[in-house]
Design an enzyme around this catalytic site. Structure first.
Site, PDB file in Angstrom:
ATOM      1  N   SER A 690      21.100  36.478 113.236  1.00  0.00           N
ATOM      2  CA  SER A 690      22.381  35.797 113.305  1.00  0.00           C
ATOM      3  C   SER A 690      22.817  35.615 114.763  1.00  0.00           C
ATOM      4  O   SER A 690      22.158  34.909 115.513  1.00  0.00           O
ATOM      5  CB  SER A 690      23.416  36.566 112.479  1.00  0.00           C
ATOM      6  OG  SER A 690      24.574  35.812 112.274  1.00  0.00           O
ATOM      7  N   ASP A 763      20.940  29.438 103.441  1.00  0.00           N
ATOM      8  CA  ASP A 763      21.925  30.192 104.217  1.00  0.00           C
ATOM      9  C   ASP A 763      23.318  29.605 104.010  1.00  0.00           C
ATOM     10  O   ASP A 763      23.547  28.415 104.255  1.00  0.00           O
ATOM     11  CB  ASP A 763      21.542  30.130 105.705  1.00  0.00           C
ATOM     12  CG  ASP A 763      22.345  31.091 106.565  1.00  0.00           C
ATOM     13  OD1 ASP A 763      23.410  31.555 106.118  1.00  0.00           O
ATOM     14  OD2 ASP A 763      21.892  31.382 107.681  1.00  0.00           O
ATOM     15  N   HIS A 797      21.743  34.117 104.069  1.00  0.00           N
ATOM     16  CA  HIS A 797      21.821  34.589 105.456  1.00  0.00           C
ATOM     17  C   HIS A 797      20.987  35.855 105.654  1.00  0.00           C
ATOM     18  O   HIS A 797      20.357  36.040 106.693  1.00  0.00           O
ATOM     19  CB  HIS A 797      23.277  34.842 105.833  1.00  0.00           C
ATOM     20  CG  HIS A 797      23.484  35.034 107.303  1.00  0.00           C
ATOM     21  ND1 HIS A 797      23.127  34.095 108.238  1.00  0.00           N
ATOM     22  CD2 HIS A 797      24.023  36.073 108.012  1.00  0.00           C
ATOM     23  CE1 HIS A 797      23.432  34.531 109.453  1.00  0.00           C
ATOM     24  NE2 HIS A 797      23.978  35.725 109.336  1.00  0.00           N
TER      25      HIS A 797
END
Length: 834
Positions: A690, A763, A797
Site C-alpha cells: 500500500s 482492490d 487490497h
C-alpha cells in the site's frame, strides 16, 4: 473460476456491477504473456505457483484462536480460525455496489473471514467442546448476551446468513430462527435485549421475491448534475452507476427488523427499511433506529446517503424524531472536517434511556475559524423539551466514556496539531468541564494510558472505577527508549496521583487484558520464543497461573534470531527496526548477507515524537507471510518495520521533503546493518504494501541504494487521488507541484532497478485503484525498465486465497533470488521488459 454474473444477468440475480468471469484469469494470463517468450512459457502454463517448502509452511501454520470474555469475566469463548480459503471461495459471486461488496447468494458480505469452530474455557483452564454446530461451520458476529448465559452468532451457508445461539451452561449450539439475516455492511445483523432474553435481528423481508433484473433495453440516460457548490470526495470505488444499481442496492440492503425470542419465535417490528442501526435503550423500552433513504449518490458510498434518526417503542412505533440528515457529499476533505447535523449518536451507558450525540458548530469545516468546534448534547426519555448541551469543545469531538458514579469523560482532538484532550464532566451540571488529560497523540513516551472498562448491570460498558468513583484504572503500552513495557495504574481524579499496580518485566512482553472483580489481573504474555497466551496474576500474592496453552505455530523456525535495533538518521533523528537473521547464521563464517528491507512511511509533526521507539525486544518472533520476515528462512537478513518517519515541524508539512526523508531513512537502516557486519550494502532489496509500495517506487526512483524492489497494492500517480491521500490534506489544485514531486509515475524514467509490482485485481481501497499499477508498469515498460506486473484474480487490497498468498511468496522469492541475492546483478534477456 471467477464467475461473471454479467454473462447470465437475467438468470442469476445478474448485474453489470457483479464482476465474475474468466476475464480475471484471462487478464492474469495476459500479464504473464506480456513477459518475454521464455518466461511466459515457463510460468504461464502452470498457473498459480507454490514457493519453497519453508515459505509454504508459514502459510499453513495453525492460527491462534480468538478470545472473548463473558460479561461477568468467568468464561472465555474461543473462536477457531481456519486456514486460508481457496481461490474458488474467494472468487464466489460478488455484487459491488454503493461502496459495498455483497454475496448475492447469501445477502451477506462477499469477503468475510469466518471462524470454523467454538469452544468454552473457564478461567481455571477447564475447556468444553461446543456441540450442535452445523457441518462445516462459517461463524461470524459472535456476541455475548448481557447476562452471559448465551452467545449469539451467524452461520453462513451457501445461500443464506443464519442466526444461531450457543447455550453456555450446556455448551450446545442450535439455529435460533428460520429467518435469514441481512448482513451487507451496516454492522452486526442483530442486537441483544438488555435482559438477554431475545434479539433484535435484521431479517430478509418475508416474501421479498427475486432480485430486480437488468432491463434488456436502457430506460433512461444516466445523469448527474452539480449546482456549483463544492462537493469534494476522496477516490471511492464500487459506487452506484445507474437506476438498476439503485434497485439492486435497495433489494439487498432492505431488512425487516424482527424480535426473535430464545424459543425461536419471531415478531416483526416496524416496516422494512434500509437500516444502518437499531439499538435498544439500556432499559429495553426504546429503540434508536437509523435508516437510509433516497436520494442516493453516484459519488459517495452508502455510508454517506441521507439518513433518518428516530426513537421507536418496542412495537416499532415512532415516538420521537431525532434528525433528518441530508446526503453527505459536500464534507470538506481536510482532516478534522465532519458532516453537519447530528452525528455519533448513542444511548448513555449509565442511564435507562438517554440519548447523546455531537453537532459541529463550525459548519463541519476544519479550515474554518471557530472558538467552539463541537457541542455534545443529551436528551432523556420521554424526549420532551429541548436537548441539553453538556459540553462545548474547542477541538473536534472524540467520544464519551460514562461512569456509574454520575460523571463522564469527553474527549476532543485536532489532527493538524496532533493534540488530544480529555475532560471530566457532570451531566447534571452542563458546561462544567475539568481537564484530565492533555497530550500529543504522537508522543508515546508520555501517554498516560487508556481508561479501563467494565460491564454494568445494564450490560453496557462503563468506566472501571475505585474508591467510590474518585479513582480510575489506566492501561497503556508503556513506550520508552528501552521498548514497550505495558502497565496498569490507578489514578486519583482529585489529586492526579497515580499508583502503578503492574508493569511488564523482561524477558516477557505482557499486556493488560482486564482487571477482574476479585482483584486478579488477566494478561496476554509472550516472549521471543513463547507465543502469546493468557495468564491470571494475583497482584497481592505475586502469583501467576496460565489460562491458555496455545502451541508454537511454527516450531521448526524457533531458532530464527531477532533483535530490536536502534540507530540514527543523518540529521540525528533516532530510528529503529527489527533485525532478523537465519537460525544457522554465523557472522564470521557467512559474513554480510543479502538483505530485504520492509517499511511503511508515517507522518509526524514533531521530530522528537518521530524518534520514539515503537516496539519491544521481548515480543514473540512472528513470521507473518505477508511481509518480509519469511525470507529470513531463505538466507536473507531482514530489516522489518524499518522506521520511515516523514517530519514537518511548525509551518512545514511532512510531505514537503517526502523523498529526501525517505532516502535518508533507508540509508540509515542500511548503514546500521553494514556497521553490524550483517548487511551487504550491494545486495539490498526494499518492499512494502500500500503506502509502503508507494515508498518503494519513490526509493527506486530517487536513490541507488537498493538492488531491486517489491511493491504490493500501491498507488504511484497521485494526480489520480486529487482530493488528498494518506495524511496529505492539500488538494491537487492547491499544490500540483507536490503531487508531481511525490508520484513515482512522474519519475518512472529514473527507476533503474528491477521492480516487482503486485496488485489485487479487485482492490477496493479508496486510494489504490488497480489502474495505478497498470499505468506504472506500462510507463516502466515503455521506458525500458526491468519490471514485472502480477495481478491476482479475485483479490482485494489484502490477499486472502491460499493460492494467491503462496503465489505472492513464490513471486517475491524468485525476484529476490534473481535480483538481490546474486553477487552480481542478473542481466539475462529473460528479465528485460518482463
Amino acid at each position: 473460476m471467477r464467475h461473471d454474473l454479467r454473462h447470465d444477468l437475467r438468470h442469476d440475480h445478474g448485474s453489470r456491477r457483479v464482476l465474475r468471469f474468466s476475464l480475471s484469469f484471462l487478464s492474469f494470463a495476459f500479464i504473464l504473456a506480456a513477459a518475454t517468450p521464455d518466461v511466459a512459457a515457463q510460468e504461464g502454463a502452470d498457473g498459480y505457483q507454490t514457493p519453497a517448502a519453508e515459505l509454504a509452511a508459514l502459510v499453513d501454520a495453525p492460527a491462534t484462536p480468538g478470545i472473548s470474555l463473558s460479561p461477568d469475566e468467568s468464561v472465555m469463548l474461543l473462536t477457531m480460525r481456519p486456514s486460508l480459503p481457496s481461490i474458488a471461495e474467494v472468487a464466489a459471486p460478488e455484487l459491488r455496489i454503493a461502496g459495498l461488496r455483497i454475496n448475492p447468494r447469501t445477502n451477506g458480505p462477499s469477503r468475510a473471514r469466518p471462524s470454523n469452530g467454538l469452544a468454552l474455557r473457564t478461567l481455571d483452564g477447564e475447556e468444553r467442546t461446543v456441540t450442535g454446530l452445523p457441518e462445516n461451520p462459517r461463524i461470524r458476529n459472535t456476541r455475548w448476551s448481557p447476562n452471559g448465559s448465551t452467545v449469539a452468532f451467524t452461520h453462513d451457508t451457501d445461500s443464506a446468513v443464519q442466526l444461531w445461539v450457543l447455550d453456555v451452561a450446556s455448551a450446545e449450539a442450535r439455529r435460533l430462527s428460520d429467518l435469514d439475516m441481512v448482513n451487507v455492511g451496516f454492522g452486526a445483523p442483530f442486537n441483544w435485549s438488555p435482559e438477554g432474553d431475545f434479539l433484535y435481528a435484521m431479517a430478509v423481508p418475508p416474501g421479498r421475491g427475486p432480485a430486480p433484473a437488468e432491463p434488456m433495453v436502457p430506460t433512461a440516460p444516466m445523469i448527474e448534475e452539480t449546482s456549483g457548490e463544492a462537493a469534494p470526495a476522496r477516490t471511492y470505488q464500487d459506487l452506484l452507476q445507474d437506476q438498476h444499481d439503485e434497485a439492486l442496492y435497495e433489494y439487498y440492503s432492505t431488512a425487516q427488523l424482527a424480535r426473535v425470542g430464545l424459543d425461536g419465535s419471531a415478531a416483526m417490528v416496524g416496516d422494512p427499511s434500509i437500516f444502518s442501526g437499531a439499538s435498544p435503550s439500556p432499559d429495553g423500552e426504546y429503540l434508536l433506529v437509523q435508516t437510509t433513504h433516497r436520494p442516493y449518490s453516484y459519488q459517495v458510498p452508502a455510508s454517506r446517503f441521507p439518513r433518518t434518526i428516530e426513537v421507536w417503542d418496542a412495537q416499532g412505533n415512532v415516538v420521537h424524531g431525532v434528525a433528518e440528515l441530508p446526503l453527505q457529499d459536500g464534507v470538506p476533505t481536510s482532516f478534522g472536517s465532519v458532516p453537519t447535523g447530528v452525528r455519533s449518536i448513542a444511548w448513555r451507558a449509565d442511564a435507562d434511556a438517554t440519548l447523546y450525540w455531537t453537532e459541529a458548530q463550525d459548519g463541519g469545516d476544519a479550515l474554518a475559524e471557530a472558538d467552539i468546534r463541537d457541542r455534545v448534547f443529551m436528551h432523556a426519555a420521554p424526549f420532551s423539551g429541548d436537548p441539553v448541551a453538556i459540553a462545548a469543545l474547542p477541538l473536534r469531538y472524540g467520544g464519551v466514556m460514562w461512569a456509574e458514579e454520575g460523571f463522564a469523560f469527553v474527549s476532543e482532538n485536532w489532527f493538524s496539531t496532533r493534540q488530544q484532550r480529555t475532560y471530566r464532566i457532570d451531566p447534571a451540571a452542563p458546561g462544567d468541564m475539568e481537564l484530565i488529560f492533555d497530550l500529543q497523540t504522537e508522543d508515546r513516551y508520555n501517554n498516560p494510558g487508556f481508561p479501563m472498562f467494565t460491564t454494568n448491570e445494564r450490560g453496557r460498558g462503563v468506566l472501571m472505577t475505585a474508591d467510590g468513583g474518585s479513582s480510575i484504572y489506566l492501561a497503556g503500552q508503556g513506550a520508552s527508549p528501552e521498548g514497550n513495557r505495558p502497565f496498569l495504574r490507578k489514578r486519583n481524579l482529585e489529586t492526579g496521583e497515580e499508583e502503578e499496580l503492574f508493569r511488564s518485566e523482561a524477558p516477557y512482553y505482557e499486556g493488560v487484558v482486564t482487571l477482574l472483580e476479585d482483584g486478579r489481573l488477566m494478561t496476554r504474555r509472550e516472549s521471543v520464543d513463547e507465543p502469546p497466551n493468557y495468564f491470571l496474576r494475583d497482584l497481592e500474592r505475586g502469583t501467576t497461573s496460565a489460562v491458555t496453552e496455545f502451541p508454537h505455530p511454527y516450531p521448526q523456525f524457533a531458532g530464527i534470531r531477532k533483535e530490536a535495533i536502534q540507530y540514527e538518521r543523518g540529521d540525528g533523528i533516532p530510528l529503529s527496526a527489527t533485525l532478523y537473521l537465519p537460525a544457522d547464521y554465523d557472522q564470521e563464517r557467512d559474513g554480510p548477507l543479502p538483505t530485504f528491507v520492509w517499511a511503511y512511511p508515517t507522518e509526524f509533526k514533531s521530530a522528537a515524537a518521530a524518534g520514539q521507539r515503537r516496539d519491544s525486544p521481548y515480543q514473540f518472533t512472528r513470521i507473518p507471510y505477508g511481509g518480509a520476515v519469511p525470507y529470513v528462512t531463505r538466507g536473507y537478513a531482514v530489516l522489518d518495520n524499518a522506521s520511515m518517519p516523514v517530519i514537518g515541524e511548525g509551518d512545514a508539512e511532512p510531505n514537503d521533503t517526502f523523498r529526501q526523508q525517505l532516502v535518508a531513512n533507508a540509508q540509515a537502516a542500511i548503514d546500521e546493518g553494514v556497521r553490524r557486519g550483517v548487511v551487504d550494502p550491494d545486495r539490498v532489496g526494499v518492499g512494502g504494501h500500500s503506502y509502503g509500495a508507494f515508498m518503494t517506487g519513490n526509493l527506486l526512483a530517487h536513490s541507488d541504494i537498493f538492488r531491486a524492489g517489491v511493491a504490493r497494492s500501491g498507488a504511484y500517480n497521485r494526480t489520480l487521488t486529487p482530493f488528498g491521500f494518506q495524511r496529505e490534506q492539500r488538494l491537487f489544485w492547491e499544490d500540483p507541484d507536490l503531487y508531481l514531486y511525490m508520484s513515482p509515475f512522474m519519475h518512472a524514467d529514473k527507476v533503474n532497478e528491477p521492480i516487482l509490482i503486485i496488485h489485487g485485481e479487485d482492490d477496493n481501497n479508496s486510494g489504490t485503484f488497480p489502474i495505478q499499477s497498470r499505468r506504472f508498469y506500462a510507463a516502466l515498460k515503455g521506458l525500458g525498465a526491468t519490471a514485472r506486473l502480477v495481478f491476482l484474480p479475485a483479490e482485494s487490497h489484502g490477499y486472502a486465497a491460499r493460492e494467491s498468498v503462496l503465489h505472492v511468496l513464490w513471486e517475491t522469492d524468485r525476484w529476490l533470488e534473481m535480483h538481490v541475492k546474486p553477487a552480481k546483478p542478473v542481466t539475462t534477456t529473460d528479465d528485460a521488459g518482463s
